[in-house]
Scaffold this motif. Structure first.
Motif, PDB file in Angstrom:
ATOM      1  N   LEU A 175       0.841  -1.198   0.000  1.00 46.34           N
ATOM      2  CA  LEU A 175       0.000   0.000   0.000  1.00 46.34           C
ATOM      3  C   LEU A 175       0.873   1.244   0.000  1.00 46.34           C
ATOM      4  CD1 LEU A 175      -2.868   1.266   0.255  1.00 46.34           C
ATOM      5  CD2 LEU A 175      -2.521   1.185   2.740  1.00 46.34           C
ATOM      6  N   ARG A 176       0.548   2.176  -0.902  1.00 43.32           N
ATOM      7  CA  ARG A 176       1.216   3.474  -0.959  1.00 43.32           C
ATOM      8  C   ARG A 176       0.163   4.543  -1.185  1.00 43.32           C
ATOM      9  NH1 ARG A 176       7.036   2.834  -3.793  1.00 43.32           N
ATOM     10  NH2 ARG A 176       7.556   0.868  -2.814  1.00 43.32           N
ATOM     11  N   TYR A 177       0.593   5.781  -1.107  1.00 41.67           N
ATOM     12  CA  TYR A 177      -0.296   6.906  -1.352  1.00 41.67           C
ATOM     13  C   TYR A 177       0.339   7.838  -2.376  1.00 41.67           C
ATOM     14  CZ  TYR A 177      -2.987   5.346   2.627  1.00 41.67           C
ATOM     15  OH  TYR A 177      -3.763   4.595   3.469  1.00 41.67           O
ATOM     16  N   THR A 178      -0.492   8.360  -3.282  1.00 42.61           N
ATOM     17  CA  THR A 178      -0.008   9.333  -4.262  1.00 42.61           C
ATOM     18  C   THR A 178       0.270  10.637  -3.520  1.00 42.61           C
ATOM     19  OG1 THR A 178      -2.189  10.248  -4.785  1.00 42.61           O
ATOM     20  CG2 THR A 178      -1.474   8.288  -6.045  1.00 42.61           C
ATOM     21  N   PRO A 179       0.975  11.599  -4.171  1.00 40.13           N
ATOM     22  CA  PRO A 179       1.198  12.900  -3.519  1.00 40.13           C
ATOM     23  C   PRO A 179      -0.112  13.603  -3.126  1.00 40.13           C
ATOM     24  CG  PRO A 179       2.653  12.656  -5.395  1.00 40.13           C
ATOM     25  CD  PRO A 179       1.712  11.484  -5.431  1.00 40.13           C
ATOM     26  N   ASN A 180      -1.207  13.277  -3.804  1.00 39.77           N
ATOM     27  CA  ASN A 180      -2.506  13.867  -3.477  1.00 39.77           C
ATOM     28  C   ASN A 180      -3.248  13.084  -2.395  1.00 39.77           C
ATOM     29  OD1 ASN A 180      -2.122  15.855  -5.390  1.00 39.77           O
ATOM     30  ND2 ASN A 180      -3.168  14.702  -6.994  1.00 39.77           N
ATOM     31  N   GLY A 181      -2.627  12.033  -1.848  1.00 39.13           N
ATOM     32  CA  GLY A 181      -3.226  11.274  -0.760  1.00 39.13           C
ATOM     33  C   GLY A 181      -4.159  10.154  -1.186  1.00 39.13           C
ATOM     34  N   VAL A 182      -4.122   9.755  -2.454  1.00 38.63           N
ATOM     35  CA  VAL A 182      -4.973   8.675  -2.941  1.00 38.63           C
ATOM     36  C   VAL A 182      -4.266   7.341  -2.708  1.00 38.63           C
ATOM     37  CG1 VAL A 182      -6.153   7.704  -4.948  1.00 38.63           C
ATOM     38  CG2 VAL A 182      -6.002  10.185  -4.672  1.00 38.63           C
ATOM     39  N   ALA A 183      -4.962   6.399  -2.075  1.00 37.49           N
ATOM     40  CA  ALA A 183      -4.388   5.086  -1.779  1.00 37.49           C
ATOM     41  C   ALA A 183      -4.298   4.243  -3.050  1.00 37.49           C
ATOM     42  CB  ALA A 183      -5.237   4.356  -0.748  1.00 37.49           C
ATOM     43  N   VAL A 184      -3.168   3.528  -3.193  1.00 33.97           N
ATOM     44  CA  VAL A 184      -2.997   2.581  -4.287  1.00 33.97           C
ATOM     45  C   VAL A 184      -2.268   1.352  -3.732  1.00 33.97           C
ATOM     46  CG1 VAL A 184      -0.865   3.702  -5.104  1.00 33.97           C
ATOM     47  CG2 VAL A 184      -2.136   2.209  -6.640  1.00 33.97           C
ATOM     48  N   ALA A 185      -2.820   0.180  -3.985  1.00 34.42           N
ATOM     49  CA  ALA A 185      -2.194  -1.063  -3.532  1.00 34.42           C
ATOM     50  C   ALA A 185      -1.848  -1.910  -4.739  1.00 34.42           C
ATOM     51  CB  ALA A 185      -3.139  -1.838  -2.611  1.00 34.42           C
ATOM     52  N   ARG A 186      -0.750  -2.621  -4.636  1.00 35.02           N
ATOM     53  CA  ARG A 186      -0.308  -3.529  -5.688  1.00 35.02           C
ATOM     54  C   ARG A 186      -0.070  -4.896  -5.076  1.00 35.02           C
ATOM     55  NH1 ARG A 186       1.665  -1.451 -10.401  1.00 35.02           N
ATOM     56  NH2 ARG A 186       1.663   0.804 -10.541  1.00 35.02           N
ATOM     57  N   PHE A 187      -0.450  -5.925  -5.819  1.00 37.86           N
ATOM     58  CA  PHE A 187      -0.132  -7.288  -5.434  1.00 37.86           C
ATOM     59  C   PHE A 187      -0.103  -8.151  -6.685  1.00 37.86           C
ATOM     60  CE2 PHE A 187      -4.718  -6.774  -4.718  1.00 37.86           C
ATOM     61  CZ  PHE A 187      -5.269  -7.848  -5.414  1.00 37.86           C
ATOM     62  N   THR A 188       0.463  -9.339  -6.540  1.00 38.93           N
ATOM     63  CA  THR A 188       0.528 -10.286  -7.648  1.00 38.93           C
ATOM     64  C   THR A 188      -0.371 -11.460  -7.332  1.00 38.93           C
ATOM     65  OG1 THR A 188       2.782  -9.612  -8.168  1.00 38.93           O
ATOM     66  CG2 THR A 188       2.066 -11.737  -9.035  1.00 38.93           C
ATOM     67  N   LEU A 189      -1.144 -11.856  -8.331  1.00 42.23           N
ATOM     68  CA  LEU A 189      -2.085 -12.957  -8.194  1.00 42.23           C
ATOM     69  C   LEU A 189      -1.562 -14.154  -8.977  1.00 42.23           C
ATOM     70  CD1 LEU A 189      -4.854 -13.051  -6.782  1.00 42.23           C
ATOM     71  CD2 LEU A 189      -5.887 -12.667  -9.015  1.00 42.23           C
ATOM     72  N   ALA A 190      -1.476 -15.309  -8.340  1.00 42.15           N
ATOM     73  CA  ALA A 190      -1.110 -16.557  -9.012  1.00 42.15           C
ATOM     74  C   ALA A 190      -2.400 -17.236  -9.452  1.00 42.15           C
ATOM     75  CB  ALA A 190      -0.331 -17.466  -8.071  1.00 42.15           C
ATOM     76  N   VAL A 191      -2.541 -17.406 -10.762  1.00 43.89           N
ATOM     77  CA  VAL A 191      -3.754 -17.991 -11.337  1.00 43.89           C
ATOM     78  C   VAL A 191      -3.356 -19.282 -12.050  1.00 43.89           C
ATOM     79  CG1 VAL A 191      -5.654 -17.631 -12.947  1.00 43.89           C
ATOM     80  CG2 VAL A 191      -4.749 -15.702 -11.637  1.00 43.89           C
ATOM     81  N   ASP A 192      -3.954 -20.410 -11.630  1.00 39.94           N
ATOM     82  CA  ASP A 192      -3.630 -21.707 -12.230  1.00 39.94           C
ATOM     83  C   ASP A 192      -4.039 -21.747 -13.699  1.00 39.94           C
ATOM     84  OD1 ASP A 192      -2.642 -22.650  -9.850  1.00 39.94           O
ATOM     85  OD2 ASP A 192      -4.495 -23.672  -9.285  1.00 39.94           O
ATOM     86  N   ARG A 193      -3.217 -22.435 -14.504  1.00 38.92           N
ATOM     87  CA  ARG A 193      -3.551 -22.704 -15.901  1.00 38.92           C
ATOM     88  C   ARG A 193      -4.140 -24.095 -16.001  1.00 38.92           C
ATOM     89  NH1 ARG A 193       2.064 -21.695 -18.733  1.00 38.92           N
ATOM     90  NH2 ARG A 193       2.384 -19.560 -18.058  1.00 38.92           N
ATOM     91  N   ARG A 194      -5.056 -24.265 -16.917  1.00 41.16           N
ATOM     92  CA  ARG A 194      -5.564 -25.618 -17.192  1.00 41.16           C
ATOM     93  C   ARG A 194      -4.470 -26.395 -17.900  1.00 41.16           C
ATOM     94  NH1 ARG A 194     -11.731 -26.178 -18.982  1.00 41.16           N
ATOM     95  NH2 ARG A 194     -12.466 -26.073 -16.850  1.00 41.16           N
ATOM     96  N   GLN A 195      -4.258 -27.603 -17.444  1.00 46.49           N
ATOM     97  CA  GLN A 195      -3.203 -28.442 -18.017  1.00 46.49           C
ATOM     98  C   GLN A 195      -3.753 -29.839 -18.277  1.00 46.49           C
ATOM     99  OE1 GLN A 195      -0.028 -27.486 -18.825  1.00 46.49           O
ATOM    100  NE2 GLN A 195      -0.740 -25.444 -18.316  1.00 46.49           N
ATOM    101  N   ALA A 196      -3.070 -30.541 -19.163  1.00 46.75           N
ATOM    102  CA  ALA A 196      -3.393 -31.950 -19.367  1.00 46.75           C
ATOM    103  C   ALA A 196      -3.117 -32.688 -18.053  1.00 46.75           C
ATOM    104  CB  ALA A 196      -2.544 -32.520 -20.490  1.00 46.75           C
ATOM    105  N   LYS A 197      -3.827 -33.774 -17.824  1.00 47.89           N
ATOM    106  CA  LYS A 197      -3.725 -34.493 -16.547  1.00 47.89           C
ATOM    107  C   LYS A 197      -2.320 -34.991 -16.242  1.00 47.89           C
ATOM    108  CE  LYS A 197      -8.496 -35.917 -16.364  1.00 47.89           C
ATOM    109  NZ  LYS A 197      -9.449 -36.983 -16.220  1.00 47.89           N
ATOM    110  N   ASP A 198      -1.528 -35.280 -17.258  1.00 46.79           N
ATOM    111  CA  ASP A 198      -0.203 -35.840 -17.012  1.00 46.79           C
ATOM    112  C   ASP A 198       0.874 -34.776 -16.822  1.00 46.79           C
ATOM    113  OD1 ASP A 198      -0.439 -35.026 -19.653  1.00 46.79           O
ATOM    114  OD2 ASP A 198       0.898 -36.588 -20.412  1.00 46.79           O
ATOM    115  N   ARG A 199       0.519 -33.511 -16.820  1.00 45.85           N
ATOM    116  CA  ARG A 199       1.503 -32.444 -16.658  1.00 45.85           C
ATOM    117  C   ARG A 199       1.372 -31.795 -15.288  1.00 45.85           C
ATOM    118  NH1 ARG A 199       1.413 -28.674 -21.760  1.00 45.85           N
ATOM    119  NH2 ARG A 199       3.256 -27.889 -20.715  1.00 45.85           N
ATOM    120  N   GLU A 200       2.476 -31.207 -14.837  1.00 45.08           N
ATOM    121  CA  GLU A 200       2.456 -30.495 -13.560  1.00 45.08           C
ATOM    122  C   GLU A 200       1.620 -29.234 -13.679  1.00 45.08           C
ATOM    123  OE1 GLU A 200       5.886 -29.526 -11.194  1.00 45.08           O
ATOM    124  OE2 GLU A 200       6.909 -31.254 -12.035  1.00 45.08           O
TER     125      GLU A 200
END
Length: 137
Positions: A17-42
């Motif tokens: 979480l950070r704030y712009t010079p004008n005081g507006v909140a902005v948050a950043r994060f990374t989302l791990a999203v699973d990919r569909r895979q064939a059954k024999d693959r990790e």
């Protein structure tokens, strides 16, 4: 024209979480999203950068953390910038319009610390501890 992204995944680390010079909140994060895979693959995952603004940014920083399951509804934004060596780069990120918390903190886990809206008159920045049953959403 349509630019809509809906993702469900887990945070790879706590939101920043950070704030712009004008005081507006902005948050950043990374989302791990699973990919569909064939059954024999990790299992494989995509790691997608998310940007959240204003009150929702503060809520994300206060109530979710690494490993939590969330749904993000927003739009894809591609931006260009010059890196430290002057090379032009592009970054893709999702600008979240809505973030839904889909799971609860694990039982016996640590409690959340956040400024409670009902205690605003106790002084700015006063923090209280509460468990996940106290979260208003």
């Amino acid at each position: 024209m349509l630019n809509r992204v809906i993702l469900i995944g887990r945070l790879t680390k706590d939101p920043e979480l950070r704030y712009t010079p004008n005081g507006v909140a902005v948050a950043r994060f990374t989302l791990a999203v699973d990919r569909r895979q064939a059954k024999d693959r990790e299992k494989e995952a995509d790691f997608i950068d998310i940007v959240v603004w204003q009150k929702q940014a503060e809520n994300c920083a206060n109530y979710i953390g690494k490993g939590r399951l969330v749904a993000v509804d927003g739009r894809l934004q591609i931006r260009s910038y010059d890196d430290s060596q002057g090379i032009r780069r592009k970054a893709a990120e999702v600008i979240a319009e809505n973030v839904r918390f889909l799971d609860r903190a694990k039982e016996g886990g640590s409690s959340y610390n956040a400024s409670h809206p009902n205690h605003a008159d106790e002084g700015m920045g006063s923090e209280i501890s509460f468990n996940e049953d106290d979260i208003p959403f």
